[in-house]
Structures are given as C-alpha cells and as structure tokens.
Design a protein around this motif. Structure first.
Motif, PDB file in Angstrom:
ATOM      1  N   ALA A  42       0.834  -1.201   0.000  1.00 19.97           N
ATOM      2  CA  ALA A  42       0.000   0.000   0.000  1.00 19.97           C
ATOM      3  C   ALA A  42       0.866   1.249   0.000  1.00 19.97           C
ATOM      4  O   ALA A  42       1.951   1.279   0.587  1.00 19.97           O
ATOM      5  CB  ALA A  42      -0.919  -0.004   1.220  1.00 19.97           C
ATOM      6  N   GLY A  43       0.394   2.284  -0.693  1.00 17.21           N
ATOM      7  CA  GLY A  43       1.065   3.572  -0.686  1.00 17.21           C
ATOM      8  C   GLY A  43       1.886   3.874  -1.916  1.00 17.21           C
ATOM      9  O   GLY A  43       2.168   5.036  -2.191  1.00 17.21           O
ATOM     10  N   SER A 190       7.860   0.935  -3.572  1.00 15.92           N
ATOM     11  CA  SER A 190       8.342   2.319  -3.591  1.00 15.92           C
ATOM     12  C   SER A 190       8.152   3.025  -2.257  1.00 15.92           C
ATOM     13  O   SER A 190       9.007   3.810  -1.837  1.00 15.92           O
ATOM     14  CB  SER A 190       7.614   3.098  -4.695  1.00 15.92           C
ATOM     15  OG  SER A 190       8.073   2.717  -5.964  1.00 15.92           O
ATOM     16  N   ALA A 191       7.022   2.778  -1.609  1.00 20.91           N
ATOM     17  CA  ALA A 191       6.735   3.473  -0.348  1.00 20.91           C
ATOM     18  C   ALA A 191       7.826   3.230   0.696  1.00 20.91           C
ATOM     19  O   ALA A 191       8.355   4.188   1.289  1.00 20.91           O
ATOM     20  CB  ALA A 191       5.359   3.083   0.177  1.00 20.91           C
ATOM     21  N   PRO A 192       8.211   1.976   0.980  1.00 16.85           N
ATOM     22  CA  PRO A 192       9.302   1.781   1.946  1.00 16.85           C
ATOM     23  C   PRO A 192      10.644   2.311   1.461  1.00 16.85           C
ATOM     24  O   PRO A 192      11.471   2.738   2.265  1.00 16.85           O
ATOM     25  CB  PRO A 192       9.344   0.260   2.142  1.00 16.85           C
ATOM     26  CG  PRO A 192       8.618  -0.318   0.981  1.00 16.85           C
ATOM     27  CD  PRO A 192       7.600   0.693   0.584  1.00 16.85           C
ATOM     28  N   ALA A 208       8.523   6.268  -9.498  1.00 12.53           N
ATOM     29  CA  ALA A 208       7.305   6.701 -10.175  1.00 12.53           C
ATOM     30  C   ALA A 208       6.679   7.862  -9.404  1.00 12.53           C
ATOM     31  O   ALA A 208       6.683   7.886  -8.165  1.00 12.53           O
ATOM     32  CB  ALA A 208       6.320   5.543 -10.277  1.00 12.53           C
ATOM     33  N   LEU A 209       6.148   8.818 -10.128  1.00  7.91           N
ATOM     34  CA  LEU A 209       5.649  10.049  -9.514  1.00  7.91           C
ATOM     35  C   LEU A 209       4.640   9.846  -8.388  1.00  7.91           C
ATOM     36  O   LEU A 209       4.724  10.530  -7.359  1.00  7.91           O
ATOM     37  CB  LEU A 209       5.044  10.956 -10.599  1.00  7.91           C
ATOM     38  CG  LEU A 209       6.055  11.679 -11.488  1.00  7.91           C
ATOM     39  CD1 LEU A 209       5.350  12.360 -12.648  1.00  7.91           C
ATOM     40  CD2 LEU A 209       6.850  12.706 -10.695  1.00  7.91           C
ATOM     41  N   PRO A 210       3.646   8.952  -8.515  1.00  8.91           N
ATOM     42  CA  PRO A 210       2.673   8.839  -7.421  1.00  8.91           C
ATOM     43  C   PRO A 210       3.288   8.504  -6.072  1.00  8.91           C
ATOM     44  O   PRO A 210       2.729   8.844  -5.035  1.00  8.91           O
ATOM     45  CB  PRO A 210       1.752   7.699  -7.902  1.00  8.91           C
ATOM     46  CG  PRO A 210       1.837   7.759  -9.378  1.00  8.91           C
ATOM     47  CD  PRO A 210       3.269   8.110  -9.664  1.00  8.91           C
TER      48      PRO A 210
END
Length: 326
Positions: A42-43, A190-192, A208-210
């Motif tokens: 998630a994220g 990507s989040a971690p 990635a941008l998001p």
C-alpha cells in the motif's frame, strides 16, 4: 387423475424452486467481490493507481473490487497468488513492468510464464520516473549530482521498489549514462524505499511520480529530473533528464489488469469495458493526473501489444547492463 395432477404440480413447483435457487446462486456469484492482486504494498504507485481505477470500475460493474496487496519477489508472489485462484473472472492480477517484462531477463527461473499464464485485459495507468535524492545529500541539480560523484569517487546507494523493477533497471541505465556508479538497494515497494530515503538510508532513487511527488513538493526529498519527454505540471521547475543533457533515458512505470489464462472472454470483456468507461470519467482523470499518472485505456489486444513492445525494449537493456536479480 387427482393424484396425477398433484404429482405434476409438485414436479412443477420443484422445478420452479430449483430454477429460482440457480438464479439466486448466479446473482450471488455476480455480486461476489472481485479481487485485484497487487504486487506491491500500500502507498506506492501501483496501489494508488489501482485503488482509484478499481473503485470507479466497481461502481460501473455494480460489484465491489477489493485490493489484495501481495508484495515481494519482484511481483512473483502476487502472480502466484493470482494463478492459484480459479479462472472465473473474480480474481485479476495487476501486471506491471517487472512481473510481466523485466523478470524474464533477470531471473534464471520463474514460477510462472508471463506470456503463457496470463492474458491482457486492459491498461490502467502509467507514470514517468523522477530522479530524487535524500535531502541532505547536497545536489540541487543533475550537474551538481555528477560533480559530487566525481569529487567523492563513491557509489551512491540507489533505492528501488524491488530487484527488476523499472525503478531498478531504468535507474541503472540512467546512472551509467550520467557517468556515476550506484549500489542497488532493493525494497519491497516504492513506499518503503522513499521512507528509507527520508531516513537517510539511501542516496538516490528513480521513482514513479505517485510514490514520491508529494514528498518532493513538501521538500522532504529533492527532485532533480523527470525521465519523460516533458515536464510535470505539479513540479514545473524540475527539468527533464533530456534538458539536463541526457536524452534517451525516458522511462515510465505502468500498471494494468491481467487475467489468468482460461478466464472466460466474457469476464475479460466485462472488466475491459468497465475500466475503459472509468478512465473516461473526468473526475478519475483528474485524480490520476494529480498523483502523476496518465490513463491507459484500450482493448485487451492493444494492451497486449504494449506489453510486447515493452519486452522488446527492456529485456535487451537488462541483458546489455548485465543486471541480475539481487
């Protein structure tokens, strides 16, 4: 005669009841939630894009779509999860660069065949990568990053969403093009990875941008260049890597719906239609653009052709760079 009529009536009642039960069971099956298995936590970009699209598609279908995050092993855990489900149109896999393309080049053995075990349904969204650094690294431009690499003669710790992810492959290629060395540090998404960058555990990342644009806008990480043909409206002062003097390194993370081979064509067409209709809605387009993603509508065949083109581009790059799974 009365007994015969009574028998016929009972048979008719039984048949009607059976038909009603079958209809009720079919209706219940149609209302059963649809599952999207996402190969990242998630994220991240995959999760954000999928949740936005799935919410709208579920409303169109009249069926809730639940998100099942199965991170790890460059998307292979999620792929195996999706393949264990029945091919009944109730479970779909969120395919992306790594599990559908790059893994073929960097893993000697895979638990699935992305070309035989899955069929394309529809694209959802794609997002260009952004070169970012930890806040206290120092450089505020690509030129300054290159100068630092020459001055210190060290390898930058480069985070990625996982081994074989586009954030890994494109990052290796772009770093070599700019003339500095990196030590790859893979994460389970990507989040971690971005969290560890803010904790000063990695130096740079091509994300990635998001997953990173809000942190960049807030000043928690430093954006240096976007790997796309044009600048991104939310961070208009950040140049493209081409503007910084290094053309030919454009790269995007993309995400789309895949089905297990053997899934009825009717289920594939139904999901394709729902996602395409969702991607036409101005509200969803605005939400995707706001996080740095672009819609990817089209037919199953068009999405399949896109994936084939990605294989033709990135698999040779992985071989050329000599990248293998960490």
């Amino acid at each position: 005669m009365m007994r015969r009529n009574l028998f016929r009536a009972l048979i008719g009642t039984t048949l009607i009841a059976a038909a009603a039960a079958a209809a009720a069971a079919a209706a219940a099956q149609n209302r059963a939630p649809i599952r999207f298995v996402v190969p990242y936590p998630a994220g991240g970009a995959a999760d954000q894009i999928t949740r936005l699209v799935a919410n709208e598609a579920g409303q169109i279908l009249g069926t809730p779509v639940v998100i099942d995050n199965k991170a790890g092993a460059a998307g292979m855990i999620a792929a195996e999860t999706a393949l264990r489900a029945e091919p009944d149109g109730k479970t779909f896999f969120v395919g992306s660069n790594a599990p559908m393309v790059i893994n073929q080049a960097i893993y000697a053995k895979m638990p699935y065949d992305p070309e035989k075990d899955f069929v394309p349904v529809v694209g959802m969204g794609k997002s260009p990568l952004l070169l970012v650094t930890r806040k206290d690294l120092g450089p505020k431009s690509v030129a300054e990053l290159i100068a630092l690499s020459k001055k210190t003669d060290v390898r930058f710790a480069m985070g990625s969403a996982s081994s074989g992810n586009i954030t890994h492959l494109a990052g290796e290629g772009a770093s070599r093009a700019m003339g500095f060395r990196v030590t790859h540090v893979p994460f389970s998404g990507s989040a971690p990875a971005i969290t560890n960058m803010m904790g000063n555990n990695v130096d740079i990342m091509y994300d990635a941008l998001p997953s990173c644009v809000q942190q960049a806008k807030a000043g928690r990480i430093v954006p240096l260049a976007i790997l796309d043909s044009k600048r991104f409206p939310q961070i208009p002062n950040v140049p493209t890597l081409k503007e910084a003097g290094f053309p030919g390194n454009d790269a995007s993370a993309w995400f789309g719906v895949m089905a297990r081979t053997g899934t009825p064509r009717a289920a594939i067409d139904s999901m394709n239609k729902a996602v395409n209709e969702a991607l036409k809605r101005p509200e969803l387009i605005a939400k995707l653009n706001n996080i740095g993603a672009q819609p990817m509508p089209g037919s199953p065949e068009a999405f399949g052709s896109f994936i084939a083109a990605e294989r033709a581009r990135w698999i040779p790059v992985a071989h050329l760079l000599g990248i293998k799974a960490d």
